[in-house]
Design a protein around this motif. Structure first.
Motif, short mmCIF file in Angstrom:
data_model
loop_
_atom_site.label_atom_id
_atom_site.label_comp_id
_atom_site.label_asym_id
_atom_site.label_seq_id
_atom_site.Cartn_x
_atom_site.Cartn_y
_atom_site.Cartn_z
N SER A 18 0.83 -1.20 0.00
CA SER A 18 0.00 0.00 0.00
C SER A 18 0.87 1.26 0.00
O SER A 18 0.54 2.26 -0.66
N LEU A 93 -8.96 0.27 0.05
CA LEU A 93 -8.74 -1.09 -0.42
C LEU A 93 -9.76 -1.48 -1.49
O LEU A 93 -9.43 -2.11 -2.49
N TRP A 96 -8.93 0.00 -4.70
CA TRP A 96 -7.78 -0.67 -5.32
C TRP A 96 -8.13 -2.06 -5.84
O TRP A 96 -7.28 -2.75 -6.38
N LEU A 138 -3.65 -5.89 -4.35
CA LEU A 138 -2.54 -4.95 -4.24
C LEU A 138 -1.43 -5.29 -5.23
O LEU A 138 -0.80 -4.39 -5.82
#
Length: 282
Positions: A18, A93, A96, A138
Motif C-alpha cells: 500500500s 482497499l 484498489w 494490491l
C-alpha cells in the motif's frame, strides 16, 4: 551490484504494497521480499478487518471493545486513531480492487462477521481468505505501476547507516540485501528506506504465526540503533488444528463468531468460568 532508487521498501505485505502504491507518483520504488512476493503475514490472514461500516455501529463502541480487550495496556490515542481511520482505509482497499464478501440478500451490503472481543458485527472479509484477496488486489495494482519493481527471494541483511564523529546515527542510506538464489549481497541505495517486514512470532516453536514472521526487519532496525518496544506482545491464536504428524495451522476466529464453542476433550464447555462473553471472549 549497486541499485539506486528513491524509495526502498523491505517487505511485501499489505503495509509495504500500500505504501508503494501511494509513493509511486513521487519517484522510483524498489520492494525487497525474502520469498515469493505474495508470501507474507497478510497472505495468511483469514478472518477479516474490523471497521465501523454499519449504521448501527459506532466509533465509541469499537474503541471501548478494543480498550476492554487491551486490559489497560492500550494507548487510547492510538486506539482512537486506528478505529477512526479504519473506514477510509477500507474504502481505499475497495478502490484498489479488493472484493470483500457481500450478503446474498438485498440490498447486498457487505457481509459483516463477528470475532472475539467484539460486541457487534463489524469484520469485513473475503470469504475466509481475506489476506489472500488483499494481496491479490494490491499486487495487481502494483504490477500496473511502471516505476515499481519487486525483488523476490531477496532478504535484507543490514541497513546502511551514516554516523557522525561521535558515533551517533545521522540517517539511513539504504540497505545491504542478499540475493538468495545467487548468493550475492547487493547494495540498495535509497533516499527513503522503509521497513514493512512484519513481526517475530515465529521465534516460538509452538505458534500459528507463519514461517515468514522471523523478525528480520526488527533486528535490522535494532542493530541500526532504533528504539524497539513492546516485543512481549506476540499473538498466540486461541484456535488451531493440531495433528501429531502434520504442521498445526490456524482456525479462523470467525468460527467462534459464527457460533463455534470451545470445549474440553470431554465435551464440557469451560469459557463461561472465565469471561461473560464465553467463547467470544477476547
Amino acid at each position: 551490484m549497486e541499485i539506486k532508487t528513491d524509495f526502498l521498501i523491505i517487505g511485501s505485505g499489505i503495509a509495504g504494497l500500500s505504501l508503494a502504491i501511494k509513493v509511486a507518483g513521487l519517484g522510483s520504488v524498489a520492494i525487497v521480499t525474502k520469498k515469493e512476493k505474495s508470501e507474507s503475514n497478510t497472505n495468511y490472514a483469514q478472518g477479516g478487518i474490523a471497521a465501523v461500516t454499519d449504521k448501527t455501529d459506532s466509533f465509541e463502541e469499537h474503541i471501548n471493545d478494543t480498550l476492554d480487550c487491551g486490559a489497560g495496556l492500550c494507548n487510547r490515542d492510538v486506539v482512537e486513531f486506528v478505529v477512526r481511520e479504519a473506514p477510509p482505509r477500507i474504502q481505499e482497499l475497495i478502490a484498489w480492487g479488493v472484493n470483500f464478501t457481500k450478503s446474498e440478500a438485498p440490498p447486498h451490503l457487505y457481509d459483516l462477521g463477528q470475532e472475539g472481543g467484539h460486541h457487534r458485527r463489524r469484520v469485513l472479509h473475503a470469504k475466509d481468505l481475506t489476506g489472500r484477496e488483499i494481496e491479490r488486489a494490491l499486487h495487481e495494482k502494483v504490477a500496473a505501476l511502471s516505476n515499481v519493481r519487486i525483488y523476490e527471494n531477496h532478504i535484507g541483511i543490514d541497513l546502511i547507516i551514516r554516523k557522525d564523529a561521535q558515533g551517533r546515527t545521522i540517517n539511513c542510506l539504504g540497505a545491504y540485501v542478499l540475493d538468495i538464489h545467487n548468493g550475492e549481497i547487493h547494495t540498495y541505495r535509497a533516499k527513503y528506506t522503509i521497513l514493512s517486514t512484519g513481526g517475530a512470532g515465529k521465534v516460538y516453536l509452538i505458534t500459528t504465526n507463519p514461517d515468514i514472521a522471523t523478525g528480520d526487519g526488527i533486528a535490522m532496525a535494532y542493530r541500526a540503533g532504533a528504539k524497539v518496544a513492546n516485543m512481549e506482545f506476540i499473538q498466540f491464536h486461541p484456535t488451531c488444528l493440531f495433528h501429531p504428524e502434520a504442521k498445526a495451522f490456524l482456525i479462523s476466529e470467525a468460527v467462534r463468531g459464527e457460533g463455534g464453542i470451545l470445549k474440553l476433550r470431554s465435551g464440557e464447555t469451560f469459557m463461561e468460568k472465565y469471561h461473560p462473553m464465553k467463547s467470544l471472549a477476547p
